[in-house]
Design a protein around this motif. Structure first.
Motif, PDB file in Angstrom:
ATOM      1  N   LYS A 225       3.141  17.764  20.204  1.00 20.13           N
ATOM      2  CA  LYS A 225       4.502  18.118  19.838  1.00 20.13           C
ATOM      3  C   LYS A 225       4.498  19.285  18.856  1.00 20.13           C
ATOM      4  O   LYS A 225       3.659  19.345  17.956  1.00 20.13           O
ATOM      5  CB  LYS A 225       5.203  16.914  19.198  1.00 20.13           C
ATOM      6  CG  LYS A 225       5.365  15.719  20.141  1.00 20.13           C
ATOM      7  CD  LYS A 225       6.087  14.578  19.441  1.00 20.13           C
ATOM      8  CE  LYS A 225       6.249  13.386  20.372  1.00 20.13           C
ATOM      9  NZ  LYS A 225       6.953  12.256  19.705  1.00 20.13           N
ATOM     10  N   GLU A 230      11.258  23.407  22.239  1.00 23.82           N
ATOM     11  CA  GLU A 230      12.457  23.483  23.075  1.00 23.82           C
ATOM     12  C   GLU A 230      12.982  24.912  23.169  1.00 23.82           C
ATOM     13  O   GLU A 230      13.373  25.381  24.245  1.00 23.82           O
ATOM     14  CB  GLU A 230      13.551  22.566  22.518  1.00 23.82           C
ATOM     15  CG  GLU A 230      13.205  21.088  22.549  1.00 23.82           C
ATOM     16  CD  GLU A 230      12.410  20.641  21.340  1.00 23.82           C
ATOM     17  OE1 GLU A 230      12.046  21.529  20.523  1.00 23.82           O
ATOM     18  OE2 GLU A 230      12.148  19.431  21.205  1.00 23.82           O
ATOM     19  N   ARG A 256      12.697  14.300  26.532  1.00 23.62           N
ATOM     20  CA  ARG A 256      13.277  14.714  25.251  1.00 23.62           C
ATOM     21  C   ARG A 256      13.415  16.227  25.161  1.00 23.62           C
ATOM     22  O   ARG A 256      14.334  16.733  24.511  1.00 23.62           O
ATOM     23  CB  ARG A 256      12.421  14.187  24.099  1.00 23.62           C
ATOM     24  CG  ARG A 256      11.021  14.768  24.050  1.00 23.62           C
ATOM     25  CD  ARG A 256      10.239  14.328  22.816  1.00 23.62           C
ATOM     26  NE  ARG A 256       8.935  14.964  22.772  1.00 23.62           N
ATOM     27  CZ  ARG A 256       8.728  16.166  22.264  1.00 23.62           C
ATOM     28  NH1 ARG A 256       9.746  16.835  21.743  1.00 23.62           N
ATOM     29  NH2 ARG A 256       7.515  16.708  22.259  1.00 23.62           N
ATOM     30  N   ILE A 257      12.518  16.970  25.806  1.00 26.19           N
ATOM     31  CA  ILE A 257      12.587  18.436  25.787  1.00 26.19           C
ATOM     32  C   ILE A 257      13.559  18.924  26.855  1.00 26.19           C
ATOM     33  O   ILE A 257      14.365  19.828  26.619  1.00 26.19           O
ATOM     34  CB  ILE A 257      11.186  19.031  26.006  1.00 26.19           C
ATOM     35  CG1 ILE A 257      10.249  18.591  24.877  1.00 26.19           C
ATOM     36  CG2 ILE A 257      11.247  20.551  26.078  1.00 26.19           C
ATOM     37  CD1 ILE A 257       8.822  19.048  25.060  1.00 26.19           C
ATOM     38  N   HIS A 259      16.138  17.532  28.056  1.00 29.09           N
ATOM     39  CA  HIS A 259      17.540  17.245  27.732  1.00 29.09           C
ATOM     40  C   HIS A 259      17.981  17.841  26.396  1.00 29.09           C
ATOM     41  O   HIS A 259      19.087  17.536  25.933  1.00 29.09           O
ATOM     42  CB  HIS A 259      17.763  15.734  27.716  1.00 29.09           C
ATOM     43  CG  HIS A 259      17.706  15.108  29.074  1.00 29.09           C
ATOM     44  ND1 HIS A 259      18.718  15.222  30.005  1.00 29.09           N
ATOM     45  CD2 HIS A 259      16.730  14.378  29.683  1.00 29.09           C
ATOM     46  CE1 HIS A 259      18.392  14.572  31.110  1.00 29.09           C
ATOM     47  NE2 HIS A 259      17.178  14.058  30.953  1.00 29.09           N
ATOM     48  N   SER A 260      17.172  18.667  25.805  1.00 26.36           N
ATOM     49  CA  SER A 260      17.581  19.344  24.566  1.00 26.36           C
ATOM     50  C   SER A 260      18.660  20.376  24.890  1.00 26.36           C
ATOM     51  O   SER A 260      18.726  20.909  26.012  1.00 26.36           O
ATOM     52  CB  SER A 260      16.379  20.022  23.912  1.00 26.36           C
ATOM     53  OG  SER A 260      15.861  21.033  24.751  1.00 26.36           O
ATOM     54  N   PRO A 261      19.557  20.690  23.947  1.00 24.50           N
ATOM     55  CA  PRO A 261      20.653  21.636  24.226  1.00 24.50           C
ATOM     56  C   PRO A 261      20.163  23.006  24.699  1.00 24.50           C
ATOM     57  O   PRO A 261      20.759  23.594  25.611  1.00 24.50           O
ATOM     58  CB  PRO A 261      21.380  21.731  22.887  1.00 24.50           C
ATOM     59  CG  PRO A 261      21.059  20.451  22.193  1.00 24.50           C
ATOM     60  CD  PRO A 261      19.677  20.086  22.608  1.00 24.50           C
ATOM     61  N   GLN A 264      18.869  22.711  28.330  1.00 22.75           N
ATOM     62  CA  GLN A 264      19.974  22.416  29.242  1.00 22.75           C
ATOM     63  C   GLN A 264      20.833  23.659  29.498  1.00 22.75           C
ATOM     64  O   GLN A 264      21.241  23.917  30.632  1.00 22.75           O
ATOM     65  CB  GLN A 264      20.841  21.300  28.654  1.00 22.75           C
ATOM     66  CG  GLN A 264      20.252  19.905  28.799  1.00 22.75           C
ATOM     67  CD  GLN A 264      20.168  19.455  30.251  1.00 22.75           C
ATOM     68  OE1 GLN A 264      21.171  19.395  30.964  1.00 22.75           O
ATOM     69  NE2 GLN A 264      18.949  19.150  30.698  1.00 22.75           N
TER      70      GLN A 264
END
Length: 395
Positions: A225, A230, A256-257, A259-261, A264
């Motif tokens: 990580k 992202e 988790r990556i 679906h990060s803003p 996306q």
């Protein structure tokens, strides 16, 4: 035993059938010392070879940004860059080198040249210090001009940094930080120097190094990580719109990556580009930050052309008038630039109105359309900002 034989023995001679020869029992003092030196050198070489066999990866010990040996050579050969000279000595026959500002330059691997000497390699701590100096103190500075020369200097020195990293097979958080700063610099350069003559900026060479550095960075992200993962996954998507490999890589990211803003939004822009929807593409582009726009900018001109082509067919009527102000908002350009883009593509402008016609539209303009000129958007504060605080905003 005869007296002659005793004398021979004391002097270190031996009697043979062919005559008298000198023995090694009493060597010549100077000659003997030379043999000992040769034996010691041979032992050192064998020890070095044995060490390389045990640990084939070299480890640098140079803690300065430029090895002392290279700095002496370049100073004697008058090959110092002006950013590396002591101020006031630039016009001297042999300018003085500023040890604190000199940076190791890139050199191509050559036959017979040992590029793995520890004294010429910088460890990760020294390399990170070098990258921070190049990006934060040189590239983001307002005092070093022109920026084309700044780019040439920083580009070469960052290439040398990556060369040292490859030779030593570096990895870990410091390696990721250096690659992230390099990617941001190359992205910003592709935006700022777009349209410059090839003698100052070659977009293909910049793209090649950017793709290699970005690929290396994404590979490092697989190992664990990282704070800015992202953001750089999104930059990769925006820069490589239309690439099947990049899209496949993005869809295989951890949830988790993915679906990060940031990711996306980049995926939405990529879908609009794939579906051929220039209106949605440009509306989404207005939600990007500056560095994301730097990654996207090379796709903007073709998207704006597609929008004008779409509207030239959809609003093809002599009695139809389209507001220029509204079109400029759709194109995300100031009105004068939107009007200029329309005229280049054969779209007529009558004061504040646009007259679309599919017969007059020119998909490939004959004039010299300045790509960089057309990248200037509406929001000056967001887009037309200085390099200070942009390139090195990821710390």
């Amino acid at each position: 035993m005869s007296l002659l034989q005793v004398t021979y023995d004391r002097l270190g001679y031996t009697q043979s059938k062919n005559g008298t020869t000198m023995s090694n029992a009493w060597p010549h003092p100077r000659r003997g010392r030379g043999h000992r030196h040769k034996d010691q050198d041979r032992a050192n070489r064998e020890q070095a070879v044995e060490q390389k066999v045990k640990d084939p990866v070299p480890h640098g010990i140079c803690m300065t940004m430029c090895p002392a040996n290279e700095l002496r050579q370049r100073k004697a050969q008058n090959r110092l860059h002006k950013f590396e000279m002591v101020p006031g000595t630039e016009r001297d026959r042999l300018p003085r080198a500023d040890v604190l500002c000199a940076v190791k330059e890139y050199s191509r691997p050559a036959a017979g040249k040992d590029s793995t000497r520890p004294s010429d390699l910088r460890p990760s701590s020294a390399l990170l210090k070098t990258v921070c100096y190049l990006v934060d103190d040189i590239a983001a500075s307002k005092t070093f001009q022109p920026w084309t020369e700044v780019y040439s200097f920083v580009f070469d020195r960052l290439r040398s940094v990556r060369q040292d990293m490859i030779i030593q097979r570096l990895s870990g958080p410091e390696c990721v930080t250096m690659l992230e700063k390099s990617v941001r610099f190359l992205l910003y350069a592709s935006y700022r120097l777009c349209g410059q003559p090839l003698q100052y900026f070659d977009p293909r060479i910049n793209d090649t190094h950017l793709q290699e550095t970005l690929s290396w960075l994404l590979e490092c992200y697989r190992e664990g990580k990282h704070q800015h993962q992202e953001a750089f996954q999104a930059l990769s998507l925006l820069y490589n719109l239309g690439s099947f490999h990049t899209m496949q890589h993005a869809l295989q990211l951890p949830e988790r990556i993915r679906h990060s803003p940031a990711v996306q939004l980049a995926l939405a822009v990529s879908r609009a580009h794939t579906e051929g929807n220039p209106v949605r593409f440009l509306r989404l582009a207005q939600r990007l930050d500056f560095m994301q726009v730097c990654a996207l900018h090379r796709h903007l001109l073709s998207c704006r052309r597609d929008l004008l082509l779409l509207y030239s067919h959809g609003y093809n009527s002599h009695n139809c008038r389209y507001p220029l102000q509204r079109l400029s908002r759709l194109l995300f350009l100031k009105e004068p630039l939107a009007a200029e883009l329309c005229q280049v593509h054969g779209v007529n402008i009558s004061r504040e109105w646009v007259i679309f016609s599919k017969n007059s539209f020119t998909e490939s303009p004959s004039g010299d359309l300045q790509c960089r000129h057309m990248h200037e958007p509406v929001d000056d504060e967001k887009w037309n900002c200085n390099s200070d605080g942009i390139i090195h905003s990821c710390d």
